[in-house]
Design a protein around this motif. Structure first.
Motif: not given
Ligand code: SF4
Ligand code: SF4
Lengths: 183, 576
Positions: B113, B116, B118, B121-122, B125, B492
């Motif tokens: 990842c 910003p 992905n 929520l990835c 996060h 994040q």
């Molecule tokens: S960590 Fe959060 S802000 Fe960063 S790509 Fe993943 S979901 Fe989006």
């Protein structure tokens, strides 16, 4: 888990910044303290990454520094200060740290005044939290005319973490002499 | 645990596009911004190029007591931006940094990842959802020139986006499936949500899916025109209104100056709490920040909070233009201190994550993961002010409570419990000690905060909070990001998210700061072209535009303002 035995060998020393003063003056000391080097060495980036993953992200050390005057029987407390230093472990997006250390968990320091301290090197970060250097000033009348033998004890309280059990380290300094002169 | 299936189509093409826009191997090549002599480097982070969204190294540094960000795009050159208007506050607030519990049930699993790109929520996060936004329509009854949120007819690719109630239910289920802390707070937003006639059904559906707190984001105009709506929404389950309110004069608040007092009156009759939401722009309305608080004070029986939002600069702007309008959280705090002559001072404010030690304490005694406000310290700040009715003054809670001491103490107790001391013994000690953080001699008459804290923390008795609320205001700040000051460390940790029909949960400052990757794409995919919508609904988009009836009525009444507007604003500016 780091063995608690390594905590037994903390070191402290007191440095008189004004070895001599008039009766109307003041005398200052710097009290230095350090966790044992073997303990400091055992805290690595792997240690903090493992701690972070288990939500163990605030490392607090409460320092109590007592400055005393040696008497024939008792040690009379001149000053006692308590303060807390902290590490907050966080996920950094700083490219320089990511590139240099290949690590993404990094400590942020919080000093005695409650202000953040940002570190560029992990050694600096460890020095910040596992050592202390405290300035203490007493007035000459508190010591009295003549020679005084001044020493200090430092206690450092650490709570339980994924890498160490809770405990208090204690170290005493060798006393140093200061002279107060009748003016 | 419910497994939420994210619509793969939404994620995959999106990721491909990121590969085209931001080749990852190039990221490390982006130049490190060079420092200057009069600057003190603070730290590095990652940001994006405001022109091409390329991920860049960014330097945070201090100059002249303020904090700036600088980044260099190999193609579009250097961008320097004011990041935080006060270096001392930056250091004081960053000491409350606290990473959240992460998402144990991420909706987008990406091996590599790169914020910003992905969001969804990835896996990386760090904060669970604190407040989930659901856009129920992108239609609006106003056409504010600076707003990018509403559908503009005539623009190529204009789509009306209105998820069905079933889609909304699915989105809320995705929110409730978050672990370890299921999302429990929803903001219905738009466009103007009250344009949807089925809004009460939507509210009920959200409540039925298990959400406790439902907030309605509105310009208040429809409620001013149809006061009965306040009661209908409240009965359907809305907890409070989140109402735009940019100033106390018609010039600073062209959006709803004439209508807001009527909307507030309707809410008062319906018993529906109101949060006032001023967007603060330097040189436009920053001189009225304290007047807005005074307006809230006059309506303290129904206004629960004022949430200031320093402007987020969207669209292409020159450095000069940005400097003209840019204002940050410490600047707004300072304006409030200056205009209130110290009644509400800079030291009265704390960053949002300063609440974390309270969460940690409750987690230590309950042994359960709790709801936590773990956003980045630079995103938000707040304080409580209590109305001393005898002196007719707002008293910040920090004047009679040692908040810093209390936070430190709870932090230490949590450490003690986690280190094996008996939690019941510790709770007993806290119960005895908690009152000592309150200075009774400075506490406003009629308030017993030590008792209130004891009852809430230990007896879980919330009855006295109602009385406290009737006399207090929460003052908050949130500085939404833009492409100029974008900081991936902030993003994040974002806990204000959007729920989308593809069942992703997208941080606010991805969704709106990079609309071409998120908002526009989703609204196009799940919306219908304006013409088709008009055909389907047998109505023109412009039919629902507000035509200033209340303003016209006020002017016709001859006083330059209608009675209610006059009454509510009298004593605040002298001229409504
Ligand atoms: S960590 Fe959060 S802000 Fe960063 S790509 Fe993943 S979901 Fe989006
Ligand atoms: S919405 Fe933006 S400003 Fe608010 S918490 Fe999220 S990243 Fe920060």
């Amino acid at each position: 888990m780091i063995s608690r035995n390594v905590l037994n060998r903390a070191t402290a020393r007191v440095v008189p910044l004004t070895p001599q003063a008039g009766i109307n003056g003041t005398v200052s000391f710097r009290v230095e303290f350090s966790f044992p080097q073997s303990f400091i060495d055992s805290i690595t980036l792997d240690t903090i990454r493992a701690a972070y993953k288990q939500y163990d992200r605030r490392i607090r050390v409460r320092y109590t520094v007592r400055l005393y005057k040696e008497g024939a029987i008792i040690k009379r407390t001149l000053r006692e200060i308590t303060f807390v230093k902290k590490w907050i472990l966080y996920w950094t997006r700083a490219p320089d740290i990511l590139e240099k250390y290949k690590a993404y968990i990094w400590p942020l320091g919080v000093d005695e005044e409650g202000r953040a301290v940002f570190f560029n090197s992990f050694d600096d970060a460890k020095k910040f939290i596992f050592t202390s250097s405290t300035m203490m000033t007493v007035t000459a009348p508190e010591l009295g005319v003549g020679e005084s033998r001044i020493g200090a004890t430092v206690k450092a309280r650490l709570w339980r973490h994924t890498f160490i059990e809770a405990g208090t380290l204690e170290a005493s300094t060798e006393p140093v002499s200061v002279q107060i002169l009748q003016e | 645990m419910t497994a939420i299936q994210v619509d793969k189509e939404s994620v995959e093409p999106h990721e491909k596009q990121i590969w085209l826009l931001v080749p990852r191997s190039k990221e490390a090549d982006s130049e490190s911004p060079a420092g200057h002599q009069d600057e003190r480097p603070i730290k590095m982070t990652q940001s994006i190029c405001p022109e091409c969204n390329r991920i860049l190294k960014a330097q945070i540094f201090e100059r002249g007591g303020k904090v700036y960000m600088r980044k260099v795009c190999p193609v579009h050159g250097e961008t320097e931006e004011l990041y935080y208007g006060d270096y001392d506050m930056y250091l004081k607030f960053s000491a409350y940094w606290d990473d959240g519990k992460k998402q144990e049930a991420p909706n987008v699993k990406m091996d590599s990842c790169q914020c910003p790109s992905n969001c969804g929520l990835c896996t990386n996060h760090l904060s669970h959802t604190g407040l989930a936004n659901i856009i129920v329509t992108n239609r609006c009854d106003l056409t504010c020139w600076y707003c990018f949120f509403y559908v503009k007819k005539g623009l190529e690719g204009a789509y009306v986006y209105e998820p069905t109630i079933e889609q909304i239910r699915e989105m809320v289920r995705a929110l409730r499936a978050e672990r370890p802390v299921p999302g429990n707070s929803v903001q219905i937003t738009g466009g103007e949500p009250t344009l949807r006639d089925d809004l009460p059904e939507i509210i009920r559906a959200i409540k039925e899916e298990g959400v406790d707190h439902v907030q309605l984001n509105t310009n208040g105009i429809n409620i001013a025109l149809h006061p009965e709506l306040a009661k209908i929404y409240r009965e359907a389950g809305v907890s409070n209104l989140y109402m735009s309110f940019d100033g106390v004069t018609a010039r600073t608040n062209p959006k709803n100056h004439w209508e807001a007092p009527y909307a507030i009156e309707a809410c008062r009759k319906a018993g529906l709490g109101v949060v006032l939401v001023p967007t603060v722009i330097k040189g436009i309305n920053d001189h009225e920040v304290y007047e807005i608080i005074k307006f809230a004070k006059q309506n303290i029986d129904i206004v629960r909070a004022v949430n200031f939002q320093p402007v987020s600069l969207t669209g292409r702007m020159t450095k000069k233009e940005r400097e003209k309008y840019r204002i940050t959280i410490p600047d707004v705090i300072k304006r409030i201190e200056d205009f209130s002559q110290g009644e509400i001072a800079s030291d009265d404010w704390f960053p949002v994550p300063s609440c974390s030690p309270i969460t940690h304490f409750i987690e230590a005694i309950t042994n359960r993961k709790q709801y936590e406000l773990s956003i980045h310290f630079a995103c938000g700040a707040g304080t409580y002010v209590y109305l001393d009715r005898e002196k007719d003054r707002l008293v910040p809670i920090t004047r009679f409570v040692d908040i810093k001491g209390l936070i430190e103490y709870l932090d230490e107790v949590a450490d003690d419990i986690n280190s094996g001391t008996n939690k019941y013994v510790e709770m007993g000690k806290v119960a005895l000690k908690i009152g000592s953080f309150v200075d009774k001699s400075k506490e406003p008459a009629g308030l017993d905060l030590g008792r209130l804290l004891f009852e809430v923390l230990f007896k879980h008795d919330y009855s006295s909070i109602g009385k406290f609320q009737m006399n207090s205001l929460f003052l908050g700040m949130m500085h939404f990001q833009d492409k100029y000051n974008h900081d991936e460390e902030r993003l994040q940790r974002c806990d204000i998210h959007y729920l989308t029909p593809d069942l992703r949960i997208i941080p606010f400052c991805s969704f709106n700061v990079i609309p071409e990757w998120y908002r526009d794409r989703i609204q196009k995919k799940y919306g219908v072209p304006v013409e088709e919508w008009e055909r389907q609904h047998n109505e023109k988009l412009e039919d629902r535009l507000y035509r200033g009836q209340l303003r016209k009525q006020a002017i016709k009444e001859g006083s330059g303002a209608s009675c209610l507007v006059n009454e509510m604003l009298s004593g605040i500016t002298g001229q409504p």
